[in-house]
Design a protein around this motif. Structure first.
Motif, PDB file in Angstrom:
ATOM      1  N   ALA A  14      29.430  87.081  19.911  1.00  0.00           N
ATOM      2  CA  ALA A  14      29.445  86.527  21.267  1.00  0.00           C
ATOM      3  C   ALA A  14      28.149  86.766  22.020  1.00  0.00           C
ATOM      4  O   ALA A  14      27.694  85.903  22.770  1.00  0.00           O
ATOM      5  CB  ALA A  14      30.620  87.099  22.050  1.00  0.00           C
ATOM      6  N   TYR A  15      27.545  87.938  21.837  1.00  0.00           N
ATOM      7  CA  TYR A  15      26.348  88.277  22.597  1.00  0.00           C
ATOM      8  C   TYR A  15      25.055  88.064  21.818  1.00  0.00           C
ATOM      9  O   TYR A  15      23.990  88.447  22.271  1.00  0.00           O
ATOM     10  CB  TYR A  15      26.430  89.726  23.097  1.00  0.00           C
ATOM     11  CG  TYR A  15      27.477  89.880  24.180  1.00  0.00           C
ATOM     12  CD1 TYR A  15      27.219  89.476  25.484  1.00  0.00           C
ATOM     13  CD2 TYR A  15      28.729  90.400  23.887  1.00  0.00           C
ATOM     14  CE1 TYR A  15      28.181  89.605  26.464  1.00  0.00           C
ATOM     15  CE2 TYR A  15      29.690  90.531  24.878  1.00  0.00           C
ATOM     16  CZ  TYR A  15      29.408  90.129  26.164  1.00  0.00           C
ATOM     17  OH  TYR A  15      30.357  90.259  27.146  1.00  0.00           O
ATOM     18  N   ALA A  16      25.139  87.423  20.656  1.00  0.00           N
ATOM     19  CA  ALA A  16      23.929  87.119  19.887  1.00  0.00           C
ATOM     20  C   ALA A  16      23.133  86.039  20.625  1.00  0.00           C
ATOM     21  O   ALA A  16      23.693  85.259  21.405  1.00  0.00           O
ATOM     22  CB  ALA A  16      24.308  86.621  18.500  1.00  0.00           C
ATOM     23  N   PRO A  17      21.826  85.971  20.412  1.00  0.00           N
ATOM     24  CA  PRO A  17      21.047  84.886  21.029  1.00  0.00           C
ATOM     25  C   PRO A  17      21.658  83.537  20.643  1.00  0.00           C
ATOM     26  O   PRO A  17      21.911  83.266  19.474  1.00  0.00           O
ATOM     27  CB  PRO A  17      19.654  85.058  20.422  1.00  0.00           C
ATOM     28  CG  PRO A  17      19.586  86.507  20.036  1.00  0.00           C
ATOM     29  CD  PRO A  17      20.986  86.878  19.622  1.00  0.00           C
ATOM     30  N   ALA A  21      28.617  83.680  24.629  1.00  0.00           N
ATOM     31  CA  ALA A  21      28.498  84.339  25.930  1.00  0.00           C
ATOM     32  C   ALA A  21      27.266  83.866  26.698  1.00  0.00           C
ATOM     33  O   ALA A  21      27.226  83.963  27.928  1.00  0.00           O
ATOM     34  CB  ALA A  21      28.453  85.851  25.760  1.00  0.00           C
ATOM     35  N   ALA A  22      26.282  83.327  25.995  1.00  0.00           N
ATOM     36  CA  ALA A  22      25.076  82.840  26.669  1.00  0.00           C
ATOM     37  C   ALA A  22      25.395  81.717  27.647  1.00  0.00           C
ATOM     38  O   ALA A  22      24.698  81.541  28.650  1.00  0.00           O
ATOM     39  CB  ALA A  22      24.055  82.373  25.628  1.00  0.00           C
ATOM     40  N   ARG A  48      27.107  92.036  34.459  1.00  0.00           N
ATOM     41  CA  ARG A  48      27.463  91.582  33.108  1.00  0.00           C
ATOM     42  C   ARG A  48      27.123  90.114  32.859  1.00  0.00           C
ATOM     43  O   ARG A  48      26.741  89.744  31.756  1.00  0.00           O
ATOM     44  CB  ARG A  48      28.965  91.777  32.874  1.00  0.00           C
ATOM     45  CG  ARG A  48      29.456  93.203  32.871  1.00  0.00           C
ATOM     46  CD  ARG A  48      29.166  93.959  31.585  1.00  0.00           C
ATOM     47  NE  ARG A  48      29.527  93.266  30.375  1.00  0.00           N
ATOM     48  CZ  ARG A  48      30.732  93.283  29.802  1.00  0.00           C
ATOM     49  NH1 ARG A  48      31.700  93.984  30.344  1.00  0.00           N
ATOM     50  NH2 ARG A  48      30.950  92.616  28.687  1.00  0.00           N
ATOM     51  N   LEU A  49      27.303  89.260  33.887  1.00  0.00           N
ATOM     52  CA  LEU A  49      27.116  87.817  33.710  1.00  0.00           C
ATOM     53  C   LEU A  49      25.798  87.304  34.263  1.00  0.00           C
ATOM     54  O   LEU A  49      25.447  86.143  34.038  1.00  0.00           O
ATOM     55  CB  LEU A  49      28.266  87.051  34.390  1.00  0.00           C
ATOM     56  CG  LEU A  49      29.664  87.333  33.863  1.00  0.00           C
ATOM     57  CD1 LEU A  49      30.701  86.685  34.748  1.00  0.00           C
ATOM     58  CD2 LEU A  49      29.792  86.847  32.419  1.00  0.00           C
ATOM     59  N   LEU A 142      36.701  86.005  29.767  1.00  0.00           N
ATOM     60  CA  LEU A 142      35.839  84.830  29.935  1.00  0.00           C
ATOM     61  C   LEU A 142      35.050  84.533  28.662  1.00  0.00           C
ATOM     62  O   LEU A 142      34.953  83.388  28.245  1.00  0.00           O
ATOM     63  CB  LEU A 142      34.899  85.025  31.113  1.00  0.00           C
ATOM     64  CG  LEU A 142      35.530  85.015  32.496  1.00  0.00           C
ATOM     65  CD1 LEU A 142      34.478  85.356  33.553  1.00  0.00           C
ATOM     66  CD2 LEU A 142      36.175  83.671  32.789  1.00  0.00           C
ATOM     67  N   VAL A 143      34.499  85.577  28.061  1.00  0.00           N
ATOM     68  CA  VAL A 143      33.721  85.399  26.833  1.00  0.00           C
ATOM     69  C   VAL A 143      34.612  84.859  25.713  1.00  0.00           C
ATOM     70  O   VAL A 143      34.208  83.989  24.954  1.00  0.00           O
ATOM     71  CB  VAL A 143      33.026  86.712  26.424  1.00  0.00           C
ATOM     72  CG1 VAL A 143      32.450  86.617  25.023  1.00  0.00           C
ATOM     73  CG2 VAL A 143      31.940  87.061  27.420  1.00  0.00           C
TER      74      VAL A 143
END
Length: 150
Positions: A14-17, A21-22, A48-49, A142-143
């Motif tokens: 989710a948080y990878a480039p 989440a981006a 966080r966002l 949300l993610v």
């Protein structure tokens, strides 16, 4: 072996480039706070966002907290409190169409022994920690749902 097994799946961190989440970074405008709890919640959500630079979504929320005495001495003095919190939240697009919603719930606690000043400080810290916990729950939801928001 595990890398080979994951190569064929569609798993993307989710948080990878470029990860899901981006799509939320700088895209969620949170309702303005009108209480200390609201301020602490919004602070953590924006941490966080990201602060909304080009908002695509609006996040509204309703905070409810409840202080409960849980430690009582034989003299009926309360020595420990739980602070329970619940946030009902809704994510909408900028036209007001509701996209997703949920409830975040948790609690924190503090000791009421010691001086009045230390007790008040501990209570404020418990409220601050609770809002951060609840904000993190909202971001996680949300993610998890961002793929269906696009």
């Amino acid at each position: 072996m595990a890398g080979a097994a994951l190569a064929g799946c569609t798993f993307t961190p989710a948080y990878a480039p470029g990860g899901p989440a981006a799509a939320l970074q700088g895209a969620v405008r949170v309702d303005s706070p009108d209480t200390k709890d609201g301020f602490d919640l919004v602070e953590r959500l924006e941490e966080r966002l990201g602060r909304p630079s080009n908002p695509r979504f609006n996040l509204s929320y309703q905070i409810r907290t409840d202080r409960v005495g849980v430690g009582v001495t034989p003299e009926n003095a309360i020595t420990r409190y739980h602070l329970r919190g619940r946030i009902d939240w809704q994510l909408s697009d900028m036209d007001g169409n509701r996209l997703t919603e949920g409830v975040a719930q948790s609690f924190t606690a503090w000791s009421a022994t010691g001086s009045t000043v230390s007790g008040l400080s501990a209570e404020e810290d418990a409220a601050y920690r609770l809002m951060r916990i609840l904000a993190d729950q909202i971001v996680t939801r949300l993610v998890a749902s961002v793929g269906s928001l696009r």
